[in-house]
Scaffold this motif. Structure first.
Motif, PDB file in Angstrom:
ATOM      1  N   ASP A  41      -1.724 -18.871  -7.343  1.00  0.00           N
ATOM      2  CA  ASP A  41      -0.679 -18.436  -6.420  1.00  0.00           C
ATOM      3  C   ASP A  41       0.592 -19.277  -6.456  1.00  0.00           C
ATOM      4  O   ASP A  41       1.695 -18.730  -6.499  1.00  0.00           O
ATOM      5  CB  ASP A  41      -1.214 -18.411  -4.987  1.00  0.00           C
ATOM      6  CG  ASP A  41      -2.370 -17.451  -4.805  1.00  0.00           C
ATOM      7  OD1 ASP A  41      -2.659 -16.658  -5.722  1.00  0.00           O
ATOM      8  OD2 ASP A  41      -2.998 -17.497  -3.740  1.00  0.00           O
ATOM      9  N   GLU A  42       0.470 -20.591  -6.402  1.00  0.00           N
ATOM     10  CA  GLU A  42       1.666 -21.442  -6.384  1.00  0.00           C
ATOM     11  C   GLU A  42       2.447 -21.323  -7.683  1.00  0.00           C
ATOM     12  O   GLU A  42       3.678 -21.233  -7.673  1.00  0.00           O
ATOM     13  CB  GLU A  42       1.292 -22.899  -6.126  1.00  0.00           C
ATOM     14  CG  GLU A  42       0.824 -23.153  -4.715  1.00  0.00           C
ATOM     15  CD  GLU A  42       0.429 -24.607  -4.485  1.00  0.00           C
ATOM     16  OE1 GLU A  42       0.838 -25.472  -5.286  1.00  0.00           O
ATOM     17  OE2 GLU A  42      -0.273 -24.859  -3.508  1.00  0.00           O
ATOM     18  N   GLU A  43       1.723 -21.320  -8.800  1.00  0.00           N
ATOM     19  CA  GLU A  43       2.378 -21.178 -10.100  1.00  0.00           C
ATOM     20  C   GLU A  43       3.007 -19.792 -10.228  1.00  0.00           C
ATOM     21  O   GLU A  43       4.094 -19.644 -10.784  1.00  0.00           O
ATOM     22  CB  GLU A  43       1.377 -21.406 -11.236  1.00  0.00           C
ATOM     23  CG  GLU A  43       0.842 -22.814 -11.302  1.00  0.00           C
ATOM     24  CD  GLU A  43       1.821 -23.788 -11.921  1.00  0.00           C
ATOM     25  OE1 GLU A  43       2.504 -23.420 -12.890  1.00  0.00           O
ATOM     26  OE2 GLU A  43       1.893 -24.927 -11.430  1.00  0.00           O
ATOM     27  N   LEU A  44       2.321 -18.764  -9.721  1.00  0.00           N
ATOM     28  CA  LEU A  44       2.862 -17.406  -9.746  1.00  0.00           C
ATOM     29  C   LEU A  44       4.174 -17.347  -8.977  1.00  0.00           C
ATOM     30  O   LEU A  44       5.184 -16.841  -9.492  1.00  0.00           O
ATOM     31  CB  LEU A  44       1.854 -16.409  -9.172  1.00  0.00           C
ATOM     32  CG  LEU A  44       2.349 -14.979  -8.990  1.00  0.00           C
ATOM     33  CD1 LEU A  44       2.780 -14.360 -10.322  1.00  0.00           C
ATOM     34  CD2 LEU A  44       1.270 -14.132  -8.325  1.00  0.00           C
ATOM     35  N   ALA A  45       4.190 -17.880  -7.773  1.00  0.00           N
ATOM     36  CA  ALA A  45       5.417 -17.877  -6.971  1.00  0.00           C
ATOM     37  C   ALA A  45       6.536 -18.630  -7.685  1.00  0.00           C
ATOM     38  O   ALA A  45       7.688 -18.177  -7.705  1.00  0.00           O
ATOM     39  CB  ALA A  45       5.148 -18.483  -5.596  1.00  0.00           C
ATOM     40  N   MET A  46       6.202 -19.768  -8.287  1.00  0.00           N
ATOM     41  CA  MET A  46       7.203 -20.559  -9.013  1.00  0.00           C
ATOM     42  C   MET A  46       7.793 -19.738 -10.162  1.00  0.00           C
ATOM     43  O   MET A  46       9.013 -19.733 -10.367  1.00  0.00           O
ATOM     44  CB  MET A  46       6.568 -21.841  -9.560  1.00  0.00           C
ATOM     45  CG  MET A  46       7.517 -22.710 -10.357  1.00  0.00           C
ATOM     46  SD  MET A  46       6.732 -24.202 -11.021  1.00  0.00           S
ATOM     47  CE  MET A  46       5.652 -23.514 -12.265  1.00  0.00           C
ATOM     48  N   HIS A  47       6.940 -19.032 -10.901  1.00  0.00           N
ATOM     49  CA  HIS A  47       7.441 -18.262 -12.035  1.00  0.00           C
ATOM     50  C   HIS A  47       8.152 -16.978 -11.602  1.00  0.00           C
ATOM     51  O   HIS A  47       9.054 -16.516 -12.310  1.00  0.00           O
ATOM     52  CB  HIS A  47       6.324 -17.997 -13.048  1.00  0.00           C
ATOM     53  CG  HIS A  47       6.116 -19.175 -13.946  1.00  0.00           C
ATOM     54  ND1 HIS A  47       6.894 -19.402 -15.059  1.00  0.00           N
ATOM     55  CD2 HIS A  47       5.253 -20.218 -13.864  1.00  0.00           C
ATOM     56  CE1 HIS A  47       6.515 -20.521 -15.635  1.00  0.00           C
ATOM     57  NE2 HIS A  47       5.512 -21.043 -14.927  1.00  0.00           N
TER      58      HIS A  47
ATOM     59  N   GLY B 157      -8.002  -6.385 -12.490  1.00  0.00           N
ATOM     60  CA  GLY B 157      -8.572  -5.909 -11.242  1.00  0.00           C
ATOM     61  C   GLY B 157      -7.552  -5.700 -10.145  1.00  0.00           C
ATOM     62  O   GLY B 157      -6.566  -6.427 -10.042  1.00  0.00           O
ATOM     63  N   VAL B 158      -7.818  -4.686  -9.342  1.00  0.00           N
ATOM     64  CA  VAL B 158      -6.935  -4.331  -8.232  1.00  0.00           C
ATOM     65  C   VAL B 158      -6.823  -5.464  -7.205  1.00  0.00           C
ATOM     66  O   VAL B 158      -5.714  -5.758  -6.739  1.00  0.00           O
ATOM     67  CB  VAL B 158      -7.383  -3.001  -7.589  1.00  0.00           C
ATOM     68  CG1 VAL B 158      -6.644  -2.729  -6.286  1.00  0.00           C
ATOM     69  CG2 VAL B 158      -7.187  -1.859  -8.581  1.00  0.00           C
ATOM     70  N   PRO B 159      -7.913  -6.140  -6.828  1.00  0.00           N
ATOM     71  CA  PRO B 159      -7.745  -7.229  -5.853  1.00  0.00           C
ATOM     72  C   PRO B 159      -6.800  -8.332  -6.334  1.00  0.00           C
ATOM     73  O   PRO B 159      -5.991  -8.839  -5.558  1.00  0.00           O
ATOM     74  CB  PRO B 159      -9.172  -7.758  -5.661  1.00  0.00           C
ATOM     75  CG  PRO B 159     -10.045  -6.578  -5.958  1.00  0.00           C
ATOM     76  CD  PRO B 159      -9.337  -5.874  -7.094  1.00  0.00           C
ATOM     77  N   ALA B 160      -6.892  -8.689  -7.619  1.00  0.00           N
ATOM     78  CA  ALA B 160      -5.991  -9.722  -8.163  1.00  0.00           C
ATOM     79  C   ALA B 160      -4.543  -9.242  -8.093  1.00  0.00           C
ATOM     80  O   ALA B 160      -3.646  -9.995  -7.710  1.00  0.00           O
ATOM     81  CB  ALA B 160      -6.371 -10.066  -9.598  1.00  0.00           C
ATOM     82  N   ALA B 161      -4.315  -7.997  -8.470  1.00  0.00           N
ATOM     83  CA  ALA B 161      -2.957  -7.456  -8.437  1.00  0.00           C
ATOM     84  C   ALA B 161      -2.453  -7.317  -7.007  1.00  0.00           C
ATOM     85  O   ALA B 161      -1.284  -7.622  -6.719  1.00  0.00           O
ATOM     86  CB  ALA B 161      -2.905  -6.113  -9.145  1.00  0.00           C
ATOM     87  N   ASN B 162      -3.305  -6.868  -6.108  1.00  0.00           N
ATOM     88  CA  ASN B 162      -2.920  -6.713  -4.706  1.00  0.00           C
ATOM     89  C   ASN B 162      -2.447  -8.046  -4.140  1.00  0.00           C
ATOM     90  O   ASN B 162      -1.385  -8.128  -3.507  1.00  0.00           O
ATOM     91  CB  ASN B 162      -4.107  -6.172  -3.902  1.00  0.00           C
ATOM     92  CG  ASN B 162      -3.744  -5.859  -2.475  1.00  0.00           C
ATOM     93  OD1 ASN B 162      -2.698  -5.281  -2.190  1.00  0.00           O
ATOM     94  ND2 ASN B 162      -4.613  -6.247  -1.558  1.00  0.00           N
ATOM     95  N   HIS B 163      -3.196  -9.103  -4.408  1.00  0.00           N
ATOM     96  CA  HIS B 163      -2.811 -10.425  -3.926  1.00  0.00           C
ATOM     97  C   HIS B 163      -1.530 -10.901  -4.615  1.00  0.00           C
ATOM     98  O   HIS B 163      -0.649 -11.475  -3.977  1.00  0.00           O
ATOM     99  CB  HIS B 163      -3.953 -11.416  -4.148  1.00  0.00           C
ATOM    100  CG  HIS B 163      -3.703 -12.739  -3.522  1.00  0.00           C
ATOM    101  ND1 HIS B 163      -3.633 -12.923  -2.151  1.00  0.00           N
ATOM    102  CD2 HIS B 163      -3.473 -13.957  -4.075  1.00  0.00           C
ATOM    103  CE1 HIS B 163      -3.377 -14.190  -1.894  1.00  0.00           C
ATOM    104  NE2 HIS B 163      -3.277 -14.845  -3.038  1.00  0.00           N
ATOM    105  N   ALA B 164      -1.423 -10.650  -5.897  1.00  0.00           N
ATOM    106  CA  ALA B 164      -0.229 -11.064  -6.645  1.00  0.00           C
ATOM    107  C   ALA B 164       1.020 -10.337  -6.144  1.00  0.00           C
ATOM    108  O   ALA B 164       2.092 -10.941  -6.079  1.00  0.00           O
ATOM    109  CB  ALA B 164      -0.430 -10.820  -8.129  1.00  0.00           C
ATOM    110  N   PHE B 165       0.899  -9.055  -5.813  1.00  0.00           N
ATOM    111  CA  PHE B 165       2.041  -8.332  -5.249  1.00  0.00           C
ATOM    112  C   PHE B 165       2.481  -8.996  -3.950  1.00  0.00           C
ATOM    113  O   PHE B 165       3.691  -9.142  -3.695  1.00  0.00           O
ATOM    114  CB  PHE B 165       1.698  -6.855  -5.008  1.00  0.00           C
ATOM    115  CG  PHE B 165       2.039  -5.957  -6.159  1.00  0.00           C
ATOM    116  CD1 PHE B 165       3.348  -5.579  -6.416  1.00  0.00           C
ATOM    117  CD2 PHE B 165       1.042  -5.471  -6.991  1.00  0.00           C
ATOM    118  CE1 PHE B 165       3.671  -4.750  -7.474  1.00  0.00           C
ATOM    119  CE2 PHE B 165       1.346  -4.634  -8.060  1.00  0.00           C
ATOM    120  CZ  PHE B 165       2.666  -4.276  -8.304  1.00  0.00           C
TER     121      PHE B 165
END
Length: 149
Positions: A78-84, A110-118
């Motif tokens: 999550d933190e790295e995703l937000a940074m990028h 998977g949908v749960p991973a994408a849902n959280h990433a969105f």
């Protein structure tokens, strides 16, 4: 910052690329937080991730940004995703690019991973828009990130 970093050519290229993607303020904060304990790690990621992978000339920074976002989302970083997501301001990846990368995550990771990433991406994008509004109004918005990468 630790003083015993071996500043070789790959390191110097890595710092140049890292700054172009993440911004000077972010990299300066990360460097300030570097200690003797994590200095070898900082050198490794600067040389390998930024000096080799991100400095390659086959893909654009925009393309690397989309792939990185998809991988981080799939891995739940999550933190790295937000940074990028924030770094897309420097890489040229658009909101539509981020959305497409996350749609791929839904199918392949998977949908749960994408849902959280969105959710993470929406928060980061909203923060970027708020920062842009403050910048345009002359308000200082420095110092609100803590990542060390």
């Amino acid at each position: 910052m630790a003083d015993h970093i071996d500043k070789n050519e790959r390191f110097e290229q890595g710092m140049k690329t890292r700054r172009s993607v993440l911004g000077d303020a972010h990299v300066d904060r990360a460097q300030t937080m570097t200690s003797g304990f994590d200095q070898p790690f900082q050198q490794l990621i600067t040389e390998a991730a930024w000096g080799t992978v991100w400095s390659g000339n086959h893909w654009t920074k925009r393309e690397r940004s989309m792939v990185t976002i998809a991988l981080l989302a799939a891995l739940g970083q999550d933190e790295e995703l937000a940074m990028h997501v924030r770094a897309t301001a420097n890489t040229g990846a658009t909101e539509a690019d981020i959305r497409e990368a996350l749609l791929h995550v839904a199918i392949y990771a998977g949908v749960p991973a994408a849902n959280h990433a969105f959710k993470i991406a929406k928060l980061a994008l909203a923060s970027m828009k708020a920062d842009s509004s403050r910048d345009n109004s002359g308000t200082d918005n420095s110092g609100d990130e803590e990542e060390t990468k």
